[in-house]
Design a protein around this motif. Structure first.
Motif, PDB file in Angstrom:
ATOM      1  N   VAL A   1       0.611  -1.052   0.073  1.00 42.51           N
ATOM      2  CA  VAL A   1      -0.129   0.000   0.104  1.00 42.51           C
ATOM      3  C   VAL A   1       0.716   1.164  -0.241  1.00 42.51           C
ATOM      4  CG1 VAL A   1      -2.188   1.634   1.312  1.00 42.51           C
ATOM      5  CG2 VAL A   1      -1.853  -0.658   0.874  1.00 42.51           C
ATOM      6  N   LEU A   2       0.691   1.804  -0.697  1.00 46.38           N
ATOM      7  CA  LEU A   2       1.659   3.568  -1.015  1.00 46.38           C
ATOM      8  C   LEU A   2       0.164   4.360  -1.093  1.00 46.38           C
ATOM      9  CD1 LEU A   2       3.936   5.295  -1.579  1.00 46.38           C
ATOM     10  CD2 LEU A   2       2.897   5.004  -4.122  1.00 46.38           C
ATOM     11  N   ILE A   3       0.830   5.454   0.244  1.00 44.83           N
ATOM     12  CA  ILE A   3       0.149   6.260   0.005  1.00 44.83           C
ATOM     13  C   ILE A   3       0.338   7.749   0.398  1.00 44.83           C
ATOM     14  CG2 ILE A   3      -1.691   7.785   1.801  1.00 44.83           C
ATOM     15  CD1 ILE A   3      -2.049   4.813   3.086  1.00 44.83           C
ATOM     16  N   ILE A   4       0.019   8.890  -0.828  1.00 39.44           N
ATOM     17  CA  ILE A   4       0.672  10.318  -1.553  1.00 39.44           C
ATOM     18  C   ILE A   4       0.551  11.285  -0.873  1.00 39.44           C
ATOM     19  CG2 ILE A   4       2.425  11.710  -3.504  1.00 39.44           C
ATOM     20  CD1 ILE A   4       2.376   8.634  -4.555  1.00 39.44           C
ATOM     21  N   SER A   5       0.462  12.436   0.046  1.00 42.31           N
ATOM     22  CA  SER A   5      -0.418  13.247   0.302  1.00 42.31           C
ATOM     23  C   SER A   5      -0.049  14.798  -0.805  1.00 42.31           C
ATOM     24  CB  SER A   5      -0.084  14.225   1.443  1.00 42.31           C
ATOM     25  OG  SER A   5      -0.156  13.179   2.495  1.00 42.31           O
ATOM     26  N   PRO A   6      -0.989  15.451  -0.841  1.00 41.08           N
ATOM     27  CA  PRO A   6      -1.324  15.992  -2.518  1.00 41.08           C
ATOM     28  C   PRO A   6       0.556  17.307  -2.153  1.00 41.08           C
ATOM     29  CG  PRO A   6      -2.665  16.751  -1.388  1.00 41.08           C
ATOM     30  CD  PRO A   6      -2.157  16.059  -0.743  1.00 41.08           C
TER      31      PRO A   6
ATOM     32  N   TYR B   1      -5.652  15.893   8.009  1.00 39.67           N
ATOM     33  CA  TYR B   1      -4.493  16.164   9.486  1.00 39.67           C
ATOM     34  C   TYR B   1      -4.049  15.365  10.373  1.00 39.67           C
ATOM     35  CZ  TYR B   1      -3.501  20.147   6.336  1.00 39.67           C
ATOM     36  OH  TYR B   1      -3.116  20.525   5.029  1.00 39.67           O
ATOM     37  N   ARG B   2      -5.875  14.972  10.874  1.00 38.34           N
ATOM     38  CA  ARG B   2      -5.988  14.059  11.938  1.00 38.34           C
ATOM     39  C   ARG B   2      -5.054  12.452  11.363  1.00 38.34           C
ATOM     40  NH1 ARG B   2      -8.904  16.443  15.459  1.00 38.34           N
ATOM     41  NH2 ARG B   2     -10.322  18.218  15.045  1.00 38.34           N
ATOM     42  N   LEU B   3      -5.119  11.805  10.373  1.00 35.73           N
ATOM     43  CA  LEU B   3      -5.080  10.502   9.606  1.00 35.73           C
ATOM     44  C   LEU B   3      -3.826  10.409   9.796  1.00 35.73           C
ATOM     45  CD1 LEU B   3      -7.275  10.623   6.898  1.00 35.73           C
ATOM     46  CD2 LEU B   3      -8.061   9.662   9.316  1.00 35.73           C
ATOM     47  N   GLN B   4      -2.736   9.613  10.342  1.00 37.39           N
ATOM     48  CA  GLN B   4      -1.701   9.692  10.428  1.00 37.39           C
ATOM     49  C   GLN B   4      -0.554   9.408   9.147  1.00 37.39           C
ATOM     50  OE1 GLN B   4       0.253   9.989  13.600  1.00 37.39           O
ATOM     51  NE2 GLN B   4      -1.498   9.691  15.473  1.00 37.39           N
TER      52      GLN B   4
ATOM     53  N   GLN C   1     -15.390   5.963   6.053  1.00 41.46           N
ATOM     54  CA  GLN C   1     -14.805   4.531   6.609  1.00 41.46           C
ATOM     55  C   GLN C   1     -13.753   4.202   6.136  1.00 41.46           C
ATOM     56  OE1 GLN C   1     -17.701   1.866   5.517  1.00 41.46           O
ATOM     57  NE2 GLN C   1     -17.352   0.291   6.802  1.00 41.46           N
ATOM     58  N   PHE C   2     -13.730   4.654   5.160  1.00 41.74           N
ATOM     59  CA  PHE C   2     -12.341   3.509   4.469  1.00 41.74           C
ATOM     60  C   PHE C   2     -11.343   4.052   5.356  1.00 41.74           C
ATOM     61  CE2 PHE C   2      -8.648   4.581   1.281  1.00 41.74           C
ATOM     62  CZ  PHE C   2      -8.765   3.202   1.012  1.00 41.74           C
ATOM     63  N   LEU C   3     -10.743   5.727   4.905  1.00 40.75           N
ATOM     64  CA  LEU C   3     -10.144   6.476   5.338  1.00 40.75           C
ATOM     65  C   LEU C   3     -10.099   5.930   6.885  1.00 40.75           C
ATOM     66  CD1 LEU C   3     -10.480  10.058   4.062  1.00 40.75           C
ATOM     67  CD2 LEU C   3      -8.920   8.005   3.159  1.00 40.75           C
ATOM     68  N   LEU C   4     -10.642   6.254   7.685  1.00 47.41           N
ATOM     69  CA  LEU C   4     -10.931   5.536   9.285  1.00 47.41           C
ATOM     70  C   LEU C   4     -10.345   4.433   8.983  1.00 47.41           C
ATOM     71  CD1 LEU C   4     -14.134   7.389  10.593  1.00 47.41           C
ATOM     72  CD2 LEU C   4     -11.489   8.550  10.900  1.00 47.41           C
ATOM     73  N   LEU C   5     -11.160   3.409   8.659  1.00 56.19           N
ATOM     74  CA  LEU C   5     -10.334   2.107   9.204  1.00 56.19           C
ATOM     75  C   LEU C   5      -9.001   1.933   8.485  1.00 56.19           C
ATOM     76  CD1 LEU C   5     -13.403  -0.084   7.522  1.00 56.19           C
ATOM     77  CD2 LEU C   5     -12.285   0.540   9.973  1.00 56.19           C
ATOM     78  N   LEU C   6      -8.477   2.395   7.825  1.00 57.57           N
ATOM     79  CA  LEU C   6      -6.732   2.710   6.874  1.00 57.57           C
ATOM     80  C   LEU C   6      -5.951   3.229   8.042  1.00 57.57           C
ATOM     81  CD1 LEU C   6      -5.077   1.571   4.376  1.00 57.57           C
ATOM     82  CD2 LEU C   6      -5.203   4.152   3.954  1.00 57.57           C
TER      83      LEU C   6
ATOM     84  N   HIS D   1       2.147   1.243  15.910  1.00 55.83           N
ATOM     85  CA  HIS D   1       2.165   1.539  17.652  1.00 55.83           C
ATOM     86  C   HIS D   1       1.977   3.198  17.626  1.00 55.83           C
ATOM     87  CE1 HIS D   1       3.245  -2.441  17.623  1.00 55.83           C
ATOM     88  NE2 HIS D   1       4.062  -2.153  16.775  1.00 55.83           N
ATOM     89  N   LEU D   2       1.393   3.891  16.557  1.00 61.48           N
ATOM     90  CA  LEU D   2       0.996   5.313  17.618  1.00 61.48           C
ATOM     91  C   LEU D   2      -0.246   5.085  18.101  1.00 61.48           C
ATOM     92  CD1 LEU D   2       1.607   6.745  13.607  1.00 61.48           C
ATOM     93  CD2 LEU D   2       3.393   6.444  15.439  1.00 61.48           C
ATOM     94  N   PRO D   3      -0.119   7.155  18.931  1.00 52.86           N
ATOM     95  CA  PRO D   3      -1.206   7.502  20.116  1.00 52.86           C
ATOM     96  C   PRO D   3      -2.625   7.005  19.294  1.00 52.86           C
ATOM     97  CG  PRO D   3       0.843   8.562  19.751  1.00 52.86           C
ATOM     98  CD  PRO D   3       1.076   7.519  18.762  1.00 52.86           C
TER      99      PRO D   3
END
Length: 303
Positions: A83-88, A124-127, A176-181, A190-192
């Protein structure tokens, strides 16, 4: 038609000759600032330019992958079940053979979800978003990956056959997708995960993205936010598990690496652009943060 046109994404050259790929829903043929496709349906745009950045979020679920990517000043080796996630606005340079990639992807502009949610700091809340410390690429078991891909298929079905309530349903699936991910990512690294007491940490993260080239002291951001440095540091530590200074240094380091990899600026010019008092201070900062000299970093990354 070129591959970039398939998603309504067009390059806009900057002064540094790095394309900014802009999302256009009209050219894309959908009514939303969001799209999903499988690599067998629509090819990506990895091969259109040597270097580019986008104005949208990108999520890739690779079933098969080979090659590597330069992203955020890091060299990422691609592999199967990744899985690869790229921010703007992250600068990218892909080194891949398109026929070796099998993947499903999601792209969307932040505006799409902000139109529905009243929380301006949601992304910004999404780690994994705007993450400078930890990798935003990771392995995922086939069964787990399929659960996320299934959500993307539901969104895609609504995109292809929109009716009156499709927008609301698409946002619900995306939420749902963003929160579950995010849960998966938080557990993996192991993040807060405590409930936030305020928005200070997320506001700080947002301000870093917008101002890192002008302001490189935590005190500057605390002043902009109208809080004390102590309060800001406590908020950042609670939400991200690191200090405010650490978050700033990692974001600044990414900016330095981007300049080293994607521009022809000298170390002296980079130091001036990022408000280091002299080049030696920049070189010392780089060595402290990476354990490498700038020459060693460039040799390793480009080898």
């Amino acid at each position: 038609m070129k591959s970039k046109d398939l998603l309504g994404i067009f390059p806009d050259k900057t002064a540094e000759q790095i394309s900014l790929l802009k999302y256009s829903k009209t050219s894309c043929g959908v009514d939303f600032l969001l799209n999903i496709a499988d690599s067998t349906e629509k090819r990506g745009w990895f091969d259109i330019d040597t270097r580019y950045k986008t104005d949208f979020f990108e999520f890739y679920f690779f079933r098969k992958a080979a090659g590597y990517l330069l992203l955020g000043g890091k060299k990422i080796e691609l592999h199967d079940q990744m899985v690869l996630i790229i921010s703007p606005y992250q600068q990218q340079e892909w080194h891949v053979e398109m026929d070796q990639l099998t993947y499903r992807f999601l792209v969307f502009q932040e505006e799409f979800i902000n139109q529905f949610l009243s929380d301006k700091y949601f992304m910004y809340r999404l780690q994994y978003c705007f993450q400078n410390d930890l990798p935003t690429c990771f392995s995922m078991e086939e069964e787990q990956m399929e659960s996320f891909v299934a959500l993307l298929r539901q969104i895609q079905q609504e995109l292809r056959n929109p009716i009156a309530d499709s927008y609301h349903l698409i946002v619900a699936y995306l939420y749902q997708f963003l929160l579950l991910l995010n849960r998966f990512y938080t557990h993996l690294f192991h993040l807060p995960s405590a409930l936030p007491l305020n928005n200070h940490a997320y506001q700080y993260k947002q301000l870093l993205e917008k101002n890192i080239c002008q302001k490189i002291r935590v005190n500057d951001y605390a002043e902009m936010m109208g809080v004390s440095r102590v309060s800001l540091n406590k908020a950042v530590m609670r939400e991200f598990g690191v200090s405010a200074a650490h978050l700033l240094k990692q974001r600044l380091l990414q900016e330095v690496k981007n300049d080293l990899l994607f521009t022809n600026l000298s170390v002296k010019e980079i130091a001036f652009r990022l408000h280091f008092s002299e080049p030696n201070h920049l070189m010392r900062f780089f060595k402290q943060q990476t354990g490498q000299t700038i020459s060693e970093f460039l040799k390793e990354t480009k080898s």
